[in-house]
Design an enzyme around this catalytic site. Structure first.
Site, PDB file in Angstrom:
ATOM      1  N   LEU A   1      -8.419  -4.976   6.516  1.00  0.00           N
ATOM      2  CA  LEU A   1      -7.829  -6.317   6.544  1.00  0.00           C
ATOM      3  C   LEU A   1      -8.557  -7.137   7.590  1.00  0.00           C
ATOM      4  O   LEU A   1      -8.707  -6.701   8.743  1.00  0.00           O
ATOM      5  CB  LEU A   1      -6.343  -6.203   6.879  1.00  0.00           C
ATOM      6  CG  LEU A   1      -5.488  -5.688   5.724  1.00  0.00           C
ATOM      7  CD1 LEU A   1      -4.204  -5.052   6.216  1.00  0.00           C
ATOM      8  CD2 LEU A   1      -5.199  -6.816   4.740  1.00  0.00           C
TER       9      LEU A   1
ATOM     10  N   HIS B   1      -1.557 -14.876   5.759  1.00  0.00           N
ATOM     11  CA  HIS B   1      -1.681 -13.761   4.816  1.00  0.00           C
ATOM     12  C   HIS B   1      -1.920 -12.428   5.539  1.00  0.00           C
ATOM     13  O   HIS B   1      -1.249 -11.426   5.283  1.00  0.00           O
ATOM     14  CB  HIS B   1      -2.853 -14.100   3.889  1.00  0.00           C
ATOM     15  CG  HIS B   1      -3.071 -13.166   2.774  1.00  0.00           C
ATOM     16  ND1 HIS B   1      -2.498 -13.319   1.537  1.00  0.00           N
ATOM     17  CD2 HIS B   1      -3.828 -12.052   2.691  1.00  0.00           C
ATOM     18  CE1 HIS B   1      -2.890 -12.346   0.750  1.00  0.00           C
ATOM     19  NE2 HIS B   1      -3.703 -11.562   1.425  1.00  0.00           N
TER      20      HIS B   1
END
Ligand SMILES: Nc1c(NC[C@H](O)[C@H](O)[C@H](O)CO)[nH]c(=O)[nH]c1=O
Ligand SMILES: CC(=O)[C@@H](O)COP(=O)(O)O
Length: 164
Positions: free
Chosen positions: A91, A98
């Site tokens: 990530l 988000h």
């Protein structure tokens, strides 16, 4: 070289009887590939047989927790049950919230899976603010940091065998 990391294992663990699943997200593919390679290399160093390392993928890190559950279930149905799963995701912070939501929910759900499934589910998710942070933690920047996939492979074998 950074001082952080797993360091030496406290004893030699034998993974020769284990079947380990690696479930990786496909976002940030170059970094993912390196992390998966590191995990596989370390599993084999701990004597996990190549035919007992099962690699599958899901679209992104958000899919890792449910994908991990489905992966355990499917292998069980096939009569080839997994002793542990290493979910691997990368990530990287974008420009919205988000990142924060996925980091938080995925981390908590992966932790919960350990207890719900009573199987080791390793935390193979990098949560990075920049591409460079992720590349360094996948061992892709010479002399910076080690490939964290190796730690995850070692953690899987230790968690499957330590308390036998
Ligand atoms: N931004 C990143 C994502 N985003 C995709 C989600 O994980 C998910 O696949 C999508 O929202 C569909 O449910 N995934 C990563 O693994 N890494 C990112 O940086
Ligand atoms: C939807 C996504 O996975 C990705 O676009 C997140 O990045 P951002 O926060 O810049 O939208």
């Amino acid at each position: 070289m950074a001082v952080k990391g797993l360091g030496k294992v406290d004893q030699q663990y034998d993974g020769s009887k284990l079947r380990i699943g690696i479930l990786h997200a496909r976002w940030n593919k170059k970094i993912i590939d390196s992390l998966v390679e590191g995990a596989v290399k370390k599993l084999q160093e701990f004597n996990v047989k190549p035919e007992n390392i099962v690699v599958e993928s899901v679209p992104g890190s958000f899919e890792l927790p449910y994908g991990t559950k489905l992966f355990f279930d499917k292998q069980e149905r096939l009569g080839e049950p997994l002793d542990a799963v290493i979910p691997i995701g990368v990530l990287i912070k974008g420009s919205t919230m988000h990142f924060e939501y996925i980091c938080d929910s995925v981390t908590h759900q992966l932790m919960k899976l350990n207890f719900e499934l009573n199987r080791p589910v390793i935390f193979g998710v990098l949560t990075c603010l920049t591409d460079e942070q992720a590349e360094a933690r996948a061992g892709l920047i010479e002399g910076k940091m080690h490939n964290h996939g190796e730690d995850w492979g070692a953690a899987a074998v230790e968690m499957c065998t330590k308390f036998d």
